[in-house]
Motif scaffolding. Structure first.
Motif, PDB file in Angstrom:
ATOM      1  N   ASN A  92      -9.323  18.322  33.939  1.00  0.00           N
ATOM      2  CA  ASN A  92     -10.108  16.402  34.737  1.00  0.00           C
ATOM      3  C   ASN A  92     -10.736  16.555  32.945  1.00  0.00           C
ATOM      4  N   GLU A  93     -10.120  15.292  32.105  1.00  0.00           N
ATOM      5  CA  GLU A  93     -10.691  15.011  31.522  1.00  0.00           C
ATOM      6  C   GLU A  93      -9.634  14.007  30.657  1.00  0.00           C
ATOM      7  N   ASP A  94     -10.357  13.144  29.531  1.00  0.00           N
ATOM      8  CA  ASP A  94      -9.825  11.918  29.965  1.00  0.00           C
ATOM      9  C   ASP A  94      -9.147  11.808  28.622  1.00  0.00           C
ATOM     10  N   ILE A  95      -8.276  12.239  27.990  1.00  0.00           N
ATOM     11  CA  ILE A  95      -7.507  11.930  26.646  1.00  0.00           C
ATOM     12  C   ILE A  95      -6.819  11.030  26.693  1.00  0.00           C
ATOM     13  N   LEU A  96      -5.919  10.543  25.122  1.00  0.00           N
ATOM     14  CA  LEU A  96      -5.116   9.898  24.723  1.00  0.00           C
ATOM     15  C   LEU A  96      -4.404  10.381  24.123  1.00  0.00           C
ATOM     16  N   VAL A  97      -2.928  10.137  24.374  1.00  0.00           N
ATOM     17  CA  VAL A  97      -1.932  10.914  23.597  1.00  0.00           C
ATOM     18  C   VAL A  97      -1.800   9.867  22.850  1.00  0.00           C
ATOM     19  N   THR A  98      -0.876  10.399  21.481  1.00  0.00           N
ATOM     20  CA  THR A  98      -0.381   9.652  20.250  1.00  0.00           C
ATOM     21  C   THR A  98       1.084   9.903  20.052  1.00  0.00           C
ATOM     22  N   ASP A 134     -14.513  26.051  20.315  1.00  0.00           N
ATOM     23  CA  ASP A 134     -14.120  25.018  22.102  1.00  0.00           C
ATOM     24  C   ASP A 134     -14.006  24.192  20.771  1.00  0.00           C
ATOM     25  N   MET A 135     -13.342  23.184  19.703  1.00  0.00           N
ATOM     26  CA  MET A 135     -13.097  22.505  18.496  1.00  0.00           C
ATOM     27  C   MET A 135     -11.705  22.273  19.190  1.00  0.00           C
ATOM     28  N   PRO A 136     -11.233  20.790  20.445  1.00  0.00           N
ATOM     29  CA  PRO A 136      -9.947  21.133  19.852  1.00  0.00           C
ATOM     30  C   PRO A 136      -8.949  20.872  19.097  1.00  0.00           C
ATOM     31  N   PRO A 137      -7.686  21.590  18.988  1.00  0.00           N
ATOM     32  CA  PRO A 137      -7.334  21.404  17.470  1.00  0.00           C
ATOM     33  C   PRO A 137      -6.447  19.207  17.359  1.00  0.00           C
ATOM     34  N   PRO A 138      -5.825  19.304  16.843  1.00  0.00           N
ATOM     35  CA  PRO A 138      -4.972  17.368  16.906  1.00  0.00           C
ATOM     36  C   PRO A 138      -4.273  17.559  17.044  1.00  0.00           C
ATOM     37  N   TRP A 139      -3.930  18.908  16.873  1.00  0.00           N
ATOM     38  CA  TRP A 139      -1.795  18.604  17.355  1.00  0.00           C
ATOM     39  C   TRP A 139      -1.854  19.047  18.726  1.00  0.00           C
ATOM     40  N   ARG A 140      -1.043  18.881  19.780  1.00  0.00           N
ATOM     41  CA  ARG A 140      -0.838  20.392  20.916  1.00  0.00           C
ATOM     42  C   ARG A 140       1.025  19.795  20.710  1.00  0.00           C
ATOM     43  N   LEU A 141       1.278  20.985  21.328  1.00  0.00           N
ATOM     44  CA  LEU A 141       3.019  20.792  22.417  1.00  0.00           C
ATOM     45  C   LEU A 141       2.271  20.364  23.707  1.00  0.00           C
ATOM     46  N   ALA A 142       3.176  19.484  23.805  1.00  0.00           N
ATOM     47  CA  ALA A 142       2.429  18.854  26.081  1.00  0.00           C
ATOM     48  C   ALA A 142       3.861  19.383  26.418  1.00  0.00           C
ATOM     49  N   CYS A 143       4.719  20.711  25.689  1.00  0.00           N
ATOM     50  CA  CYS A 143       5.557  21.113  27.609  1.00  0.00           C
ATOM     51  C   CYS A 143       4.378  22.742  27.712  1.00  0.00           C
ATOM     52  N   LEU A 151       8.734  10.076  25.786  1.00  0.00           N
ATOM     53  CA  LEU A 151       8.338  11.235  25.145  1.00  0.00           C
ATOM     54  C   LEU A 151       9.096  12.085  24.830  1.00  0.00           C
ATOM     55  N   ASP A 152       9.668  12.604  23.117  1.00  0.00           N
ATOM     56  CA  ASP A 152      10.619  13.523  22.954  1.00  0.00           C
ATOM     57  C   ASP A 152      10.495  14.876  23.492  1.00  0.00           C
ATOM     58  N   PHE A 153      11.101  15.799  24.038  1.00  0.00           N
ATOM     59  CA  PHE A 153      11.574  17.245  24.060  1.00  0.00           C
ATOM     60  C   PHE A 153      13.030  17.644  24.118  1.00  0.00           C
ATOM     61  N   THR A 210      -2.519  21.275  37.275  1.00  0.00           N
ATOM     62  CA  THR A 210      -1.953  22.212  36.491  1.00  0.00           C
ATOM     63  C   THR A 210      -0.655  21.472  36.159  1.00  0.00           C
ATOM     64  N   LYS A 211      -0.535  20.669  35.591  1.00  0.00           N
ATOM     65  CA  LYS A 211       0.645  20.033  35.901  1.00  0.00           C
ATOM     66  C   LYS A 211       1.080  19.882  33.626  1.00  0.00           C
ATOM     67  N   THR A 212       2.041  20.028  33.151  1.00  0.00           N
ATOM     68  CA  THR A 212       1.624  20.363  31.479  1.00  0.00           C
ATOM     69  C   THR A 212       1.280  18.970  31.383  1.00  0.00           C
ATOM     70  N   LEU A 213       1.314  18.753  30.315  1.00  0.00           N
ATOM     71  CA  LEU A 213       1.619  16.870  29.926  1.00  0.00           C
ATOM     72  C   LEU A 213       2.998  16.512  29.873  1.00  0.00           C
ATOM     73  N   LEU A 214       3.593  17.680  28.866  1.00  0.00           N
ATOM     74  CA  LEU A 214       5.261  17.057  29.205  1.00  0.00           C
ATOM     75  C   LEU A 214       5.217  16.763  30.841  1.00  0.00           C
ATOM     76  N   ALA A 215       4.920  17.395  31.762  1.00  0.00           N
ATOM     77  CA  ALA A 215       5.580  16.737  33.176  1.00  0.00           C
ATOM     78  C   ALA A 215       4.884  15.697  33.488  1.00  0.00           C
ATOM     79  N   VAL A 216       3.437  15.448  33.486  1.00  0.00           N
ATOM     80  CA  VAL A 216       3.068  13.933  33.460  1.00  0.00           C
ATOM     81  C   VAL A 216       3.391  12.750  33.019  1.00  0.00           C
ATOM     82  N   ALA A 217       4.158  13.151  31.539  1.00  0.00           N
ATOM     83  CA  ALA A 217       4.897  12.205  31.430  1.00  0.00           C
ATOM     84  C   ALA A 217       6.101  12.042  31.550  1.00  0.00           C
TER      85      ALA A 217
END
Ligand code: FES
Length: 115
Positions: free
Chosen positions: A108-114, A93-102, A38-40, A24-31
Motif C-alpha cells: 500500500n504505497e505509491d511507486i514509480l516503475v521504470t 529499511d532503505m529500498p534498493p534501486p532495482w527489483r525483480l518484478a516477479c 514488461l519483459d519476463f 499482495t500481487k507481484t509487480l509482474l502480475a499487476v503489469a
C-alpha cells in the motif's frame, strides 16, 4: 490502495494503475493485468529478465523493502545492486534501486516503475 506508475521508452506515455491494498500481487502480475510490456521469462526469480527500477513516491516508511533470496542472488549477479544495498535494505529499511518484478509484492504505497 496504491498507485503504481509505469514508465518506459517502450510505452507511448506513462501509465498509472491502482493496486488494491491487501491484494499482495507481484509487480509482474499487476503489469500483466494492465498489458504493460514488461519483459519476463521464468516468473520465478531466476532469469533476471523482469528487472525494473522501483522508486517509492510516498513519504511514509517504505513497505516493500524485503528482497527474496532469489532477488538478492540474481540482482547481485547482474550488477544491479551491491552487497551494501542489500544490507541497507535489511538493516535500515532503505529500498534498493532495482527489483525483480516477479518477486516484488506491491504494497500500500505509491511507486514509480521504470523499465
Ligand atoms: Fe525471471 Fe522475473 S521473470 S526473474
Amino acid at each position: 490502495m496504491a498507485n503504481v506508475t509505469f514508465t518506459s521508452p517502450r510505452m507511448k506515455k506513462d501509465l498509472t494503475v491502482y493496486a488494491v491494498a491487501g491484494d499482495t500481487k507481484t509487480l509482474l502480475a499487476v503489469a500483466k493485468a494492465h498489458a504493460i510490456p514488461l519483459d519476463f521469462e521464468c516468473e520465478n526469480g531466476e532469469c533476471g529478465s523482469c528487472s525494473v527500477q522501483v522508486g517509492i513516491l510516498s513519504d511514509k516508511a517504505p513497505y516493500g523493502v524485503a528482497l527474496t533470496e532469489k532477488e538478492k542472488t540474481v540482482l547481485r549477479f547482474a550488477g544491479k545492486i551491491t552487497a551494501q544495498q542489500i544490507e541497507d535494505a535489511e538493516t535500515k529499511d532503505m529500498p534498493p534501486p532495482w527489483r525483480l518484478a516477479c518477486q516484488f509484492v506491491v504494497r500500500n504505497e505509491d511507486i514509480l516503475v521504470t523499465f
